[in-house]
Design a protein around this motif. Sequence first.
Motif, mmCIF file in Angstrom:
data_model
loop_
_atom_site.group_PDB
_atom_site.id
_atom_site.type_symbol
_atom_site.label_atom_id
_atom_site.label_comp_id
_atom_site.label_asym_id
_atom_site.label_seq_id
_atom_site.Cartn_x
_atom_site.Cartn_y
_atom_site.Cartn_z
ATOM 1 N N VAL A 12 14.799 -92.238 43.751
ATOM 2 C CA VAL A 12 15.848 -93.174 43.345
ATOM 3 C C VAL A 12 16.413 -92.777 41.984
ATOM 4 C CG1 VAL A 12 16.293 -95.558 42.638
ATOM 5 C CG2 VAL A 12 15.016 -95.102 44.741
ATOM 6 N N ARG A 16 20.292 -91.644 41.232
ATOM 7 C CA ARG A 16 21.125 -92.357 40.242
ATOM 8 C C ARG A 16 21.693 -91.374 39.223
ATOM 9 N NH1 ARG A 16 16.910 -97.370 39.358
ATOM 10 N NH2 ARG A 16 17.605 -98.657 41.125
ATOM 11 N N ARG A 33 26.060 -92.364 47.071
ATOM 12 C CA ARG A 33 26.110 -93.805 46.835
ATOM 13 C C ARG A 33 25.511 -94.564 48.018
ATOM 14 N NH1 ARG A 33 31.100 -92.503 44.464
ATOM 15 N NH2 ARG A 33 32.303 -93.004 46.340
ATOM 16 N N VAL A 34 25.863 -94.151 49.206
ATOM 17 C CA VAL A 34 25.352 -94.816 50.403
ATOM 18 C C VAL A 34 23.848 -94.588 50.538
ATOM 19 C CG1 VAL A 34 25.486 -94.897 52.922
ATOM 20 C CG2 VAL A 34 27.570 -94.627 51.579
ATOM 21 N N LEU A 36 21.679 -93.781 48.260
ATOM 22 C CA LEU A 36 20.937 -94.440 47.186
ATOM 23 C C LEU A 36 20.629 -95.891 47.558
ATOM 24 C CD1 LEU A 36 19.766 -94.762 44.347
ATOM 25 C CD2 LEU A 36 22.107 -95.086 43.498
ATOM 26 N N SER A 37 21.611 -96.612 48.053
ATOM 27 C CA SER A 37 21.392 -98.018 48.390
ATOM 28 C C SER A 37 20.342 -98.164 49.490
ATOM 29 C CB SER A 37 22.712 -98.680 48.813
ATOM 30 O OG SER A 37 23.203 -98.112 50.006
ATOM 31 N N GLU A 40 16.862 -97.399 48.004
ATOM 32 C CA GLU A 40 16.374 -98.553 47.234
ATOM 33 C C GLU A 40 15.780 -99.606 48.169
ATOM 34 O OE1 GLU A 40 19.438 -98.356 43.409
ATOM 35 O OE2 GLU A 40 20.024 -99.418 45.250
ATOM 36 N N GLU A 41 16.426 -99.821 49.320
ATOM 37 C CA GLU A 41 15.894 -100.761 50.305
ATOM 38 C C GLU A 41 14.569 -100.252 50.867
ATOM 39 O OE1 GLU A 41 15.225 -103.834 52.982
ATOM 40 O OE2 GLU A 41 16.490 -103.722 51.196
ATOM 41 N N ARG A 150 26.618 -99.621 56.494
ATOM 42 C CA ARG A 150 27.247 -99.712 55.174
ATOM 43 C C ARG A 150 28.462 -98.801 55.071
ATOM 44 N NH1 ARG A 150 25.020 -101.806 50.581
ATOM 45 N NH2 ARG A 150 23.020 -101.940 51.670
ATOM 46 N N GLU A 154 32.098 -100.317 54.219
ATOM 47 C CA GLU A 154 32.685 -100.032 52.913
ATOM 48 C C GLU A 154 33.804 -98.995 52.958
ATOM 49 O OE1 GLU A 154 29.645 -99.025 50.152
ATOM 50 O OE2 GLU A 154 28.576 -100.929 50.384
#
Length: 226
Positions: A12, A16, A33-34, A36-37, A40-41, A150, A154
């Motif tokens: 992570v 970032r 960006r996708v 990373l999210s 994190e989950e 996502r 998005e």
Amino acid sequence: MTTTPTGVGTVVSRMRALGAALPQGDGVAVFNRVYLSVTEELERRLAAGAFADTATAGQLAVRFAGRYLTAVGDDAAGRRPPACWRALLRVRGHHDIRGLQFALAGINAHIGHDLALAVVDTCRVADCEPPALEGDFDRIGEVLTGMEVRVREELMPGPDPLERADPLTHLVGSWSLERARDAAWAASRVLWSLRHLEGAYAECAERLDAGVALVGRFLLTPLGDR
């Protein structure tokens, strides 16, 4: 070669840092960006004990992400990344390729190629057979499905632009993360069965890379005016 991360938290942090260093519209930045999210989950679910074998699931997640980070790092250092990632890296600044295409091409490379090899890597280190990972592989797959959702939420144009961008809707509808994940699992089983046959293993891995790269090049077809 870029060092493999030691834990999901390290993954992570590196994602970032990579995102902060890249221009907003860069094709790798869009995918990062996708991803990373979703990572994190995944980190939250690992901490909550949502996997049958938290340690091995964490190893799989780290080795999986490490292949993406290594590909990007190798490219930045002038080394040759896998063909599936070169498809994206070579056109990452192309103005006639939409963000949605960059994201899907990254997911295609990562799921279609990296995931199968990460399963084999993890089995070697954990001294287990792929079936032992199948349950947690599927649980990680559920988290990865959120990546596709996502992306579509998005980056997909609204109804009016969609009518003017039929080639884009055709590209999006022609690719499926679920089918790519199923293919990755099948590929990992084949690769595992060939692990003691060095030449056959290398050839199979190379053909997998080439096939995923071909799909990536189609996903990255320039579509002209936005």
